[in-house]
Design an enzyme around this catalytic site. Structure first.
Site, short mmCIF file in Angstrom:
data_model
loop_
_atom_site.label_atom_id
_atom_site.label_comp_id
_atom_site.label_asym_id
_atom_site.label_seq_id
_atom_site.Cartn_x
_atom_site.Cartn_y
_atom_site.Cartn_z
N ARG A 80 -46.04 16.39 59.16
CA ARG A 80 -46.01 17.26 57.98
C ARG A 80 -44.59 17.37 57.39
NH1 ARG A 80 -49.34 20.64 61.25
NH2 ARG A 80 -51.53 20.20 60.85
N LYS A 138 -40.43 12.34 43.74
CA LYS A 138 -41.79 11.82 43.58
C LYS A 138 -41.98 10.66 44.55
CE LYS A 138 -43.13 12.90 38.85
NZ LYS A 138 -43.69 12.31 37.61
N GLU A 163 -34.53 2.43 32.05
CA GLU A 163 -34.55 3.85 32.44
C GLU A 163 -33.21 4.51 32.13
OE1 GLU A 163 -37.22 5.52 33.64
OE2 GLU A 163 -38.58 3.96 34.33
N LYS A 184 -31.34 13.26 35.18
CA LYS A 184 -32.60 13.43 35.91
C LYS A 184 -32.54 14.66 36.80
CE LYS A 184 -36.38 11.49 38.33
NZ LYS A 184 -37.18 10.33 38.67
N GLU A 244 -43.23 19.12 37.96
CA GLU A 244 -43.79 18.64 36.70
C GLU A 244 -44.90 19.51 36.16
OE1 GLU A 244 -44.63 14.48 36.73
OE2 GLU A 244 -44.96 14.41 34.59
N ARG A 248 -40.31 18.56 33.02
CA ARG A 248 -40.11 17.29 33.71
C ARG A 248 -40.88 16.16 33.05
NH1 ARG A 248 -39.59 16.19 40.13
NH2 ARG A 248 -39.72 13.95 40.05
N ASN A 255 -41.16 11.19 31.35
CA ASN A 255 -42.22 10.19 31.17
C ASN A 255 -42.15 9.49 29.82
OD1 ASN A 255 -43.40 10.64 33.69
ND2 ASN A 255 -44.45 12.45 32.90
N HIS A 314 -43.64 6.19 29.46
CA HIS A 314 -44.37 5.89 30.68
C HIS A 314 -45.88 5.92 30.53
CE1 HIS A 314 -40.47 5.97 32.50
NE2 HIS A 314 -40.97 5.75 33.71
N HIS A 365 -47.30 2.67 31.73
CA HIS A 365 -48.23 2.56 32.86
C HIS A 365 -49.51 1.85 32.44
CE1 HIS A 365 -46.39 6.14 35.30
NE2 HIS A 365 -45.74 5.01 35.47
N HIS A 402 -42.07 -2.80 35.97
CA HIS A 402 -42.15 -1.42 35.49
C HIS A 402 -41.18 -1.13 34.35
CE1 HIS A 402 -42.65 2.93 35.67
NE2 HIS A 402 -41.35 3.07 35.81
#
Lengths: 378, 378
Positions: free
Chosen positions: A130, A152, A194, A235, A245, A249, A253, A256, A260, A275
């Site tokens: 955990r 992330k 980016e 960032k 997010e 945040r 994106n 993105h 994506h 990417h």
């Protein structure tokens, strides 16, 4: 004196997240100084190095020598390079190896690699016992300015990219700028998309600086460190405001949602589209869509695309080898993107360079019409 | 008027965890009132019901009728009953089905079942889209007083139980006390071991109350609700102090280090030993070990074992069908238990009934010697 032992030689970017705060160290020599750095910051902890076969071959021996030299117990866990590694079966194997080496909750999973390795290793660190210790050592420009910062982590699903994962912050990020010299130009460019993104979101001065100084960023040295540190700071500021997010945040994106969808439409085949290239085209689309909606001056869409073109990035769908299918296919990919809220479409749009904003409730019909035009461009 | 619509008929136990705070509702009729409750608390959210084949057959139709009645979109995802379900392959399947039903980040994974379903479904909720809504509807006494409260979710590894998972809090727990009438006596008893645990940890008055009133708890009605609410309150207080088990929360592991080792030694075969039975024996061992170390009066170890014996729970290794192997096997299982800190053994020991404490740095040799004695008892 190694650079890692000399804080003056490094740029430190703190990420402020209360009890989950951590530092990003940026500069030269961090791989060979890693043992000393970890021994100082995390005394007595064993380390599982998760890396891919390619990066492990290049940088693994120097890192391991450094850890051994500092008396740190370490084990290397190697995965195959490429996006296909971000899947359940590989995650299970990595988790199993971490446990087989009997690492404890306080020990460290160290991601040595690009975004794929960082996302996978971070997710493994999040779920073993955990939550174990986690250190990012990003080896691509993309990972240094984006994926290694912000917590992330995750893997892909057959339903879409990054649909399975956790928000899990590292305890430290070591961004060694030397290792970027081993990247191909294509990889470096993909990461640069980016970097440019941070200018396009809310820092027009940084975008203008990039237009003038991008060659220095590619070359290395002071301009590269400045660009990486500026990106990480941008960032970190967004992540500090909105860790999971639920709000701001989402600005990160920019490019993105379209990007994506393009990655999905090319089956995550890095030979056709990586990417950062998807993001480059996606950002251009976000600006062209904004211009079409009358939100942004058409000249801004042209200017930002011209800069990406100048560094050699793709800016149009027609540049993707093999094409991306029709409007229906792209719309289906956009609909499954996780940035959907209750059936409505959310996009990051722009009122100009450095003036991006979150547009919720975007009309899917307007997106369809725009994509049809994009597919017709040549 | 359904009971769920009548807050007076329910006992509410709040779990205070800042922005992750939630309520446990305890009482009669919560399954058939679920639709109204969810529609009020989480308007407009779709629901993925994760349940096992056994529980789904008994309680699924009433729950689904209630959700449909409230206009809530719902899908049932069914897994096989039993501890073996807590593995990667089943997790992957559940995650895939949640995504296939196109549930979004704000939608709800609802665990309808015992600890296995709650742990698995909660972990799935934690990792799909990096965290969806999550509601626990525990159908076993064990789950109502223990596993559904506190946010521990996860699956097992070949290296040990619950070694892979996340801390992930539900948004609501609905503990319907009626459903416990469908449990076998053995299952109810197993859950009762965890109820008694709260008295043994720090509430000698509650333990004494149980010694007098345990028959009422088994029978149902007011005593049962009181015992469940007292247990949930005790657990909620510990969890609120220490959400991620860096300190106090370890107290909840009273009986669990020995208990987990026994579960491992019986290959998690529920026909031989279920979790609560392992905990019952484990708690007796914790008290006998404490007495042997001179920490606790031998009479307290006898008294607590006598109560567990009275309700029909096992208290000795010799009661486990097929045995548990030798000392080496048990020590190996204890060593892999995740409550190990940096190579030392941590146990929850006691100075008396209601006076448990965390003992770090327990000498493994003393544990070996104690276990050898335990194996020799008859």
């Amino acid at each position: 004196m190694t650079p890692a032992a000399d804080p003056q030689g490094l740029t430190r970017v703190p990420v402020a997240l209360a009890e989950r705060s951590y530092d990003i160290l940026i500069g030269s020599g961090l791989v060979r100084g890693a043992g000393a750095t970890l021994a100082e910051r995390f005394p007595g902890r064993a380390v599982a190095i998760v890396t891919d076969a390619h990066v492990g071959e290049i940088h693994g021996p120097a890192l391991e020598a450094s850890l051994s030299g500092a008396g740190i117990r370490h084990h290397r866990i190697t995965v195959a390079p490429g996006e296909a590694t971000k899947r359940f079966a590989v995650l299970e194997e990595v988790v199993d190896q971490i446990l087989a080496h009997r690492l404890e909750r306080g020990d460290i999973v160290l991601a040595l690699g690009g975004g794929v390795v960082g996302d996978l290793a971070g997710f493994a660190a999040a779920i073993v016992r955990r939550g174990m210790g986690f250190v990012q050592m990003p080896t691509s420009l993309l990972a240094q300015v984006d994926s290694s910062v912000g917590g992330k982590t995750g893997i892909n699903s057959r339903h879409g990219k990054n649909l399975i994962g956790a928000f899990y912050q590292p305890g430290l990020v070591l961004a060694d700028t030397d290792v970027l010299d081993t990247l191909s130009t294509r990889e470096f460019r993909a990461g640069y998309a980016e970097v440019a993104k941070y200018g396009l979101i809310d820092d027009p001065g940084f975008f203008a600086w990039l237009e003038t100084n991008w060659r220095g960023v590619f070359q290395g040295g002071r301009d590269r460190v400045h660009a990486i540190a500026t990106s990480c700071r941008a960032k970190a500021a967004v992540v500090a405001r909105d860790e999971t997010e639920t709000g701001d945040r989402a600005l990160l994106n920019l490019g993105h949602t379209f990007g994506h969808a393009l990655e999905a439409a090319t089956a995550y085949d890095g030979a056709r589209l990586v990417h950062g290239e998807g993001v480059a085209i996606g950002m251009c689309q976000a600006f062209r869509f904004s211009a079409k909606l009358g939100l942004c001056a058409p000249m801004d869409a042209v200017r930002m695309a011209n800069h990406l073109k100048a560094v050699g990035l793709p800016t149009e769908l027609s540049e993707i080898p093999g094409g991306v299918g029709d409007v229906d296919r792209l719309m289906a990919a956009i609909g499954q993107d996780k940035k959907v809220a209750r059936g409505k479409l959310t996009f990051i749009l722009a009122r100009g360079i450095g003036e991006s904003f979150i547009a919720r409730d975007v009309d899917p019909a307007a997106v369809r019409e725009f994509l049809a035009e994009e597919l017709a461009r040549d």
